[in-house]
Motif scaffolding. Sequence first.
Motif, PDB file in Angstrom:
ATOM      1  N   PHE A  34      37.957  -5.389  39.400  1.00  0.00           N
ATOM      2  CA  PHE A  34      37.612  -4.241  40.235  1.00  0.00           C
ATOM      3  C   PHE A  34      38.255  -2.967  39.716  1.00  0.00           C
ATOM      4  CE2 PHE A  34      35.732  -7.065  43.247  1.00  0.00           C
ATOM      5  CZ  PHE A  34      34.909  -6.281  44.030  1.00  0.00           C
ATOM      6  N   TYR A  35      39.463  -3.058  39.207  1.00  0.00           N
ATOM      7  CA  TYR A  35      40.129  -1.873  38.662  1.00  0.00           C
ATOM      8  C   TYR A  35      39.386  -1.358  37.432  1.00  0.00           C
ATOM      9  CZ  TYR A  35      43.859   1.135  36.863  1.00  0.00           C
ATOM     10  OH  TYR A  35      44.584   2.210  36.393  1.00  0.00           O
ATOM     11  N   THR A  38      36.297   0.333  38.592  1.00  0.00           N
ATOM     12  CA  THR A  38      36.645   1.630  39.167  1.00  0.00           C
ATOM     13  C   THR A  38      36.843   2.673  38.083  1.00  0.00           C
ATOM     14  OG1 THR A  38      37.681   0.623  41.115  1.00  0.00           O
ATOM     15  CG2 THR A  38      38.342   2.881  40.563  1.00  0.00           C
ATOM     16  N   THR A  74      43.771   4.761  43.023  1.00  0.00           N
ATOM     17  CA  THR A  74      43.926   3.343  42.689  1.00  0.00           C
ATOM     18  C   THR A  74      44.950   3.131  41.570  1.00  0.00           C
ATOM     19  OG1 THR A  74      42.695   1.320  42.180  1.00  0.00           O
ATOM     20  CG2 THR A  74      42.044   3.299  41.005  1.00  0.00           C
ATOM     21  N   PHE A 275      42.383  -3.739  50.467  1.00  0.00           N
ATOM     22  CA  PHE A 275      40.972  -3.364  50.440  1.00  0.00           C
ATOM     23  C   PHE A 275      40.821  -1.882  50.112  1.00  0.00           C
ATOM     24  CE2 PHE A 275      37.094  -1.816  52.455  1.00  0.00           C
ATOM     25  CZ  PHE A 275      36.158  -2.735  52.013  1.00  0.00           C
ATOM     26  N   VAL A 278      41.919  -1.280  46.241  1.00  0.00           N
ATOM     27  CA  VAL A 278      41.225  -1.974  45.163  1.00  0.00           C
ATOM     28  C   VAL A 278      39.705  -1.833  45.265  1.00  0.00           C
ATOM     29  CG1 VAL A 278      40.841  -4.218  44.073  1.00  0.00           C
ATOM     30  CG2 VAL A 278      43.123  -3.614  44.904  1.00  0.00           C
ATOM     31  N   ILE A 279      39.153  -1.977  46.461  1.00  0.00           N
ATOM     32  CA  ILE A 279      37.702  -2.063  46.611  1.00  0.00           C
ATOM     33  C   ILE A 279      37.060  -0.719  46.918  1.00  0.00           C
ATOM     34  CG2 ILE A 279      35.842  -3.149  47.917  1.00  0.00           C
ATOM     35  CD1 ILE A 279      37.624  -5.566  48.316  1.00  0.00           C
ATOM     36  N   THR A 280      37.655   0.066  47.823  1.00  0.00           N
ATOM     37  CA  THR A 280      37.045   1.342  48.206  1.00  0.00           C
ATOM     38  C   THR A 280      36.786   2.283  47.039  1.00  0.00           C
ATOM     39  OG1 THR A 280      38.056   1.188  50.404  1.00  0.00           O
ATOM     40  CG2 THR A 280      37.263   3.354  49.712  1.00  0.00           C
ATOM     41  N   LEU A 283      33.538   1.565  45.572  1.00  0.00           N
ATOM     42  CA  LEU A 283      32.405   1.745  46.472  1.00  0.00           C
ATOM     43  C   LEU A 283      31.927   3.193  46.481  1.00  0.00           C
ATOM     44  CD1 LEU A 283      33.416  -0.389  49.600  1.00  0.00           C
ATOM     45  CD2 LEU A 283      31.853  -1.001  47.751  1.00  0.00           C
TER      46      LEU A 283
END
Length: 310
Positions: A34-35, A38, A74, A275, A278-280, A283
């Motif tokens: 995920f990083y 991003t 992040t 969350f 890492v995820i936002t 998104l």
Amino acid sequence: MGTFNTSFEDGFILVGFSDWPQLEPILFVFILIFYSLTLFGNTIIIALSWLDLRLHTPMYFFLSHLSLLDLCFTTSTVPQLLINLCGVDHTITGGGCVAQLFIYLAVGSTECVLLVVMAFDRYAAVCRPLHYMAIMHPCLCQTLAVASWGVGFVNSLIQTGLAMALPLCSHQLNHFFCEMPVFLKLACADTEGTEAKTFVARVIIVVVPVALILGSYVHIARAVLRVKSMAGRRKAFGTCGCHLLVSFFMARPFTPISNPSTIILRVRENLLPFFIQVITPILNPLIYTLRNKDVKGALWKVLWRGRDSG
């Protein structure tokens, strides 16, 4: 609370997810993926916003700033988390903790303010379309962007100073990064004054922006409801919903957390920030730009240009 007194100079131990060592390899791979996404997604948005003239508009100007903020947000915590997950040493230096806290607060605060600016931009585009370019003049856009960064850094400077002034009873943080509410829970002295000041900061940085965003979208919704085209309505409401969703997630880093005394609380208070961190950030480019036809066209244009030159 014990009587042991420590300070930021002593460094800290980030407990993080060490209570679940069997999950650490899985988390490491998951976070690394995920990083990487991003970094890739937000870097593409920033590059395209600069390279393609069709994206030299107020909306994409602010979106490029949002992507830069996501990269900084992040990166302020995830690399340290990856280091802790792949090794037995879960420590962080005092200077590293201060830097992490300052950048995290500065970028998070700036993004909250920038979301208000983006809401104003959408209000001008939907409710004042004939005067949009006159209202969102390049000078105003630059001023609003600089003001967003300025407010964020001032808020971070104040809160980081308050955290560094706290006498702490432990150097063990029940978290995976240095966050203001964690230090309030470790303080040996009375934190009522500090908590009152941070509460005021949260109201200014979170409550006021959320109220302004909601107010902007109330006017936008009224304007959209007057649009006869159903496709136009769906597109406008989709963008509004995504913006409000991101605004809700960005408010989380500035809400207080309870003292994690049980496994359930520890899971809750680590997974929610996890969350957000890492995820936002991945998104946001998916929500705002990578699904946009203009951005897709700009991306294909750059790719074909590189292919032709090769």
